[in-house]
Design an enzyme around this catalytic site. Structure first.
Site, PDB file in Angstrom:
ATOM      1  N   HIS A 107     -15.057  19.176   1.518  1.00  0.00           N
ATOM      2  CA  HIS A 107     -15.041  19.035   0.055  1.00  0.00           C
ATOM      3  C   HIS A 107     -16.233  18.193  -0.388  1.00  0.00           C
ATOM      4  O   HIS A 107     -16.937  18.526  -1.340  1.00  0.00           O
ATOM      5  CB  HIS A 107     -13.769  18.312  -0.419  1.00  0.00           C
ATOM      6  CG  HIS A 107     -12.490  18.971  -0.003  1.00  0.00           C
ATOM      7  ND1 HIS A 107     -11.325  18.260   0.171  1.00  0.00           N
ATOM      8  CD2 HIS A 107     -12.180  20.269   0.268  1.00  0.00           C
ATOM      9  CE1 HIS A 107     -10.349  19.098   0.516  1.00  0.00           C
ATOM     10  NE2 HIS A 107     -10.850  20.315   0.588  1.00  0.00           N
ATOM     11  N   ALA A 126     -13.819  24.962   6.473  1.00  0.00           N
ATOM     12  CA  ALA A 126     -12.765  25.507   5.603  1.00  0.00           C
ATOM     13  C   ALA A 126     -12.764  24.796   4.257  1.00  0.00           C
ATOM     14  O   ALA A 126     -12.599  25.427   3.212  1.00  0.00           O
ATOM     15  CB  ALA A 126     -11.400  25.375   6.282  1.00  0.00           C
ATOM     16  N   ARG A 158      -6.646  32.159   0.635  1.00  0.00           N
ATOM     17  CA  ARG A 158      -6.107  31.101  -0.223  1.00  0.00           C
ATOM     18  C   ARG A 158      -5.535  31.649  -1.530  1.00  0.00           C
ATOM     19  O   ARG A 158      -4.998  30.929  -2.331  1.00  0.00           O
ATOM     20  CB  ARG A 158      -7.241  30.095  -0.475  1.00  0.00           C
ATOM     21  CG  ARG A 158      -6.808  28.779  -1.027  1.00  0.00           C
ATOM     22  CD  ARG A 158      -7.799  27.742  -0.575  1.00  0.00           C
ATOM     23  NE  ARG A 158      -7.902  26.595  -1.451  1.00  0.00           N
ATOM     24  CZ  ARG A 158      -8.770  26.482  -2.422  1.00  0.00           C
ATOM     25  NH1 ARG A 158      -9.615  27.469  -2.705  1.00  0.00           N
ATOM     26  NH2 ARG A 158      -8.836  25.390  -3.150  1.00  0.00           N
ATOM     27  N   CYS A 186     -10.524  22.632   8.870  1.00  0.00           N
ATOM     28  CA  CYS A 186     -11.765  22.023   9.346  1.00  0.00           C
ATOM     29  C   CYS A 186     -12.735  21.821   8.185  1.00  0.00           C
ATOM     30  O   CYS A 186     -12.501  22.262   7.061  1.00  0.00           O
ATOM     31  CB  CYS A 186     -12.400  22.887  10.419  1.00  0.00           C
ATOM     32  SG  CYS A 186     -13.019  24.470   9.778  1.00  0.00           S
TER      33      CYS A 186
HETATM   34  S1  CFN Z   1      -7.914  21.467   0.617  1.00  0.00           S
HETATM   35 FE1  CFN Z   1      -6.946  20.982  -1.371  1.00  0.00          FE
HETATM   36  S2  CFN Z   1      -8.026  21.509  -3.147  1.00  0.00           S
HETATM   37  S3  CFN Z   1      -6.036  19.041  -1.760  1.00  0.00           S
HETATM   38 FE2  CFN Z   1      -4.592  20.607  -2.273  1.00  0.00          FE
HETATM   39  S4  CFN Z   1      -4.808  21.020  -4.385  1.00  0.00           S
HETATM   40 FE3  CFN Z   1      -3.793  22.301  -0.530  1.00  0.00          FE
HETATM   41  S5  CFN Z   1      -4.414  22.273   1.597  1.00  0.00           S
HETATM   42 MO1  CFN Z   1      -4.285  24.421   0.954  1.00  0.00          MO
HETATM   43  S6  CFN Z   1      -6.408  24.764   0.217  1.00  0.00           S
HETATM   44 FE4  CFN Z   1      -5.229  24.081  -1.516  1.00  0.00          FE
HETATM   45 FE5  CFN Z   1      -6.041  22.418  -3.273  1.00  0.00          FE
HETATM   46 FE6  CFN Z   1      -6.588  19.920  -3.665  1.00  0.00          FE
HETATM   47 FE7  CFN Z   1      -6.115  22.651   0.344  1.00  0.00          FE
HETATM   48  S7  CFN Z   1      -5.781  24.573  -3.581  1.00  0.00           S
HETATM   49  S8  CFN Z   1      -3.181  24.304  -0.997  1.00  0.00           S
HETATM   50  S9  CFN Z   1      -2.611  20.578  -1.390  1.00  0.00           S
HETATM   51  N1  CFN Z   1      -5.451  22.166  -1.427  1.00  0.00           N
HETATM   52  C1  HCA Z   2      -7.252  25.518   4.627  1.00  0.00           C
HETATM   53  C2  HCA Z   2      -6.703  26.447   3.555  1.00  0.00           C
HETATM   54  C3  HCA Z   2      -5.236  26.310   3.291  1.00  0.00           C
HETATM   55  C4  HCA Z   2      -4.410  26.796   4.476  1.00  0.00           C
HETATM   56  C5  HCA Z   2      -3.024  27.095   4.056  1.00  0.00           C
HETATM   57  C6  HCA Z   2      -1.949  27.215   5.063  1.00  0.00           C
HETATM   58  C7  HCA Z   2      -4.911  27.152   2.049  1.00  0.00           C
HETATM   59  O1  HCA Z   2      -6.603  24.539   5.043  1.00  0.00           O
HETATM   60  O2  HCA Z   2      -8.352  25.754   5.035  1.00  0.00           O
HETATM   61  O3  HCA Z   2      -1.946  26.546   6.097  1.00  0.00           O
HETATM   62  O4  HCA Z   2      -1.027  27.976   4.754  1.00  0.00           O
HETATM   63  O5  HCA Z   2      -4.345  26.624   1.112  1.00  0.00           O
HETATM   64  O6  HCA Z   2      -5.200  28.338   2.061  1.00  0.00           O
HETATM   65  O7  HCA Z   2      -4.934  24.961   3.016  1.00  0.00           O
END
Ligand code: CFN
Ligand code: HCA
Length: 540
Positions: free
Chosen positions: A193, A63, A94, A60
């Site tokens: 973001h 998050a 995370r 969301c």
């Molecule tokens: S929101 Fe982003 S910030 S887009 Fe990427 S590399 Fe994932 S979903 Mo989980 S939280 Fe994580 Fe980063 Fe960019 Fe999210 S560190 S793994 S693919 N991510």
């Molecule tokens: C998020 C965080 C997340 C969830 C990871 C998952 C992360 O979406 O708010 O579903 O295992 O990287 O911690 O993307």
């Protein structure tokens, strides 16, 4: 050896067949078969509302703002205004790591701060409780900054977190600011973001003009130090003689954000989450940005070369080449070792907004094929690329939240290179900003799926029979019950780092271990014996 003869058009048809017509029409736009080598003009619908009830893997807005962008910064108290679950489930899940310079340096990342809203706060308003929480946090920790995150109920009842922030900032004399990042905003964590980026830029960037004493200083944007990735990237850069002013946001501090405008160049790793800051730093302070990736040895080497080329310094260029040569040797040895055991195997990856393409190189290096991939919440430019020269091709939806109007800062705008110098670099083919996105990564016969659902995941597994599946915690156990090894590409399970040359070696070892463990062939899911489990209810 497995040959993947499954036709992606057939799989798409099979997936859609189970949906009601309206849902099928919507999902069809987000499922793109790659049926030929000619990929020009391929489109993937993205950044749209999830069909209710379909079981998305998305996060969301809260998050994205609190967990993703602000979470990895150690010297700020991140206070969740809301029910306790929101704070609890975004508390270090995370796996960001941080290294305070000393034992007594500020590090609040190990704490979870929340106003713990109750029914009476929902009815009578929660502002008083929020003020008291800020006061309490201040009294106990004396932090330099506090930020407040709005959860869904805050927007619904109309608590004004910004007014509270202003009042408490005045009262306590420290930097306090709020985020209107209610979970329901936008269509995914992506909205969060953008909101976080805007607030950091408004409230923090530019507060400190101290210039680091280093010849080549850059910011690393979009690197969150999951499993220590940021640590190994920084070590690699330092080895080449390049210093980091700031990382947005991994092992980061507010002090670093405050003087990031003094860097010479922004290197953008996860474009999806941080492009806003890169653009604002360029407009206001004249810092150009380039796209990099440190996932995979080839990308790592080419990113180092891009940075060195930008500085046009022969000594740096030579140093970078020497480091690449030294670091590449053990990576090549590892590839030679594991490739015979991994070659010809297949993978799938469904992750966030950039890893689902950044990780493809690592699989290709050990001879594996990616059958299907997709993002949870990326925008169209993350699939189709962002091509600045000659035309700007960027998803209009990337700008779907009210923009800050950033203007060049008259007193501090300092273009790092003159227009002629930039032109000369561009003529040499220097790729400023441009990047390709996921589509060029995908092979003929593969399938791209945006915002994948549970039903779609199961259909893919049944029809493509991949050797390994990569996604997050929500998919992990359902996939494993199919007898397929599952690697989390969000948290890396308990592993990492996987970035840089050093991380690539870890990753190859991990995939080799997972693919070649015998355990998977012994697994039998309950539904393989008993397809229908009858539920019994006791109404007494
Ligand atoms: S929101 Fe982003 S910030 S887009 Fe990427 S590399 Fe994932 S979903 Mo989980 S939280 Fe994580 Fe980063 Fe960019 Fe999210 S560190 S793994 S693919 N991510
Ligand atoms: C998020 C965080 C997340 C969830 C990871 C998952 C992360 O979406 O708010 O579903 O295992 O990287 O911690 O993307």
């Amino acid at each position: 050896e497995r040959t993947h003869t499954v036709n992606p058009e057939e799989i798409k048809k099979e997936i859609l067949a189970k949906y009601p017509p309206k849902v099928a029409r919507k999902r069809a736009k987000q499922i793109t078969p790659v049926s030929s080598d000619e990929k020009d003009g391929l489109k993937v619908g993205a950044n749209v509302r999830t069909v209710p009830g379909i079981i998305t893997q998305r996060g969301c807005c809260y998050a994205g703002c609190k967990g993703v962008i602000m979470g990895p910064t150690r010297d700020i108290i991140n206070l969740t205004h809301g029910p306790i679950g929101c704070g609890f489930y975004s508390w270090l899940t995370r796996r960001n790591q941080t290294r305070p310079p000393s034992d007594d340096a500020d590090n609040y990342m190990t704490y979870c701060f929340s106003t713990d809203m109750q029914d009476q706060d929902i009815v009578f308003g929660g502002e008083k409780k929020l003020k008291a929480a800020i006061q309490e946090a201040y009294d106990i920790f004396k932090p330099k900054s506090i930020s407040i995150f709005s959860t869904c109920p805050v927007g619904l009842i109309g608590d004004d977190v910004h007014a509270v922030a202003r009042e408490m900032k005045e009262k306590l004399g420290i930097n306090i600011f709020g985020f209107s990042c209610e979970g329901y905003k936008g269509v995914s964590q992506s909205a969060g973001h953008h909101i976080a980026n805007n607030a950091i830029f408004t409230h923090v960037v530019g507060l400190d003009d101290t210039v680091m004493d280093a010849k080549f200083k850059i910011n690393l944007l979009g690197e969150y130090n999951i499993g220590g990735d940021g640590f190994v990237i920084e070590e690699l850069l330092n080895k080449c003689g390049i210093e980091l002013v700031s990382t947005f946001s991994g092992n980061s501090t507010m002090d670093q954000f405050a003087n990031c405008h003094t860097a010479d160049l922004n290197a953008v790793m996860c474009h999806r989450s941080i492009n806003y800051v890169a653009d604002m730093l360029e407009t206001k302070y004249g810092i150009p940005w380039i796209k990099v990736s440190f996932l995979g040895p080839t990308s790592t080497a080419s990113s180092l070369r891009k940075i060195a080329a930008y500085f046009e310094d022969q000594e740096l260029i030579d140093r970078v080449e020497a480091v690449i040569a030294e670091e590449m040797a053990p990576v090549e040895a590892k590839i030679k070792e594991v490739k015979p055991r991994c070659e010809g195997k297949t993978a799938m990856m469904f992750v966030g907004g950039s890893r689902a393409h950044h990780y493809q190189e690592l699989f290709r290096d050990i001879g594996m094929t990616v059958l299907s991939a997709g993002y949870e919440f990326a925008h169209r430019d993350d699939y189709e690329g962002r091509h600045v020269i000659p035309d700007i091709k960027i998803d209009a939806d990337s700008r779907n939240i009210e923009e800050l109007e950033i203007e060049p800062d008259d007193t501090r705008y300092n273009p790092r290179k003159t227009e002629e110098e930039m032109k000369a670099l561009e003529e040499k083919g220097y790729p400023f900003k441009a990047y390709d996105g996921m589509i060029p990564e995908m092979e003929k016969g593969s399938l791209i799926i945006d915002d994948i659902s549970q039903h779609e995941t199961e259909t893919l597994i049944a029809m493509y029979k991949p050797d390994i599946f990569c996604a997050g915690i929500k998919e992990k156990y359902a996939v494993q019950k199919h007898g397929i090894p599952m690697k989390q590409l969000h948290s890396y399970d308990t592993g990492g780092p996987y970035a840089s040359f050093e991380g690539a070696i870890n990753f190859f070892d991990e995939i080799d271990r997972m693919l070649n463990a015998n355990i998977w062939q012994y697994l039998e899911a309950p539904w393989q014996k008993n397809p229908e489990l009858s539920a019994k209810y006791n109404w007494e």
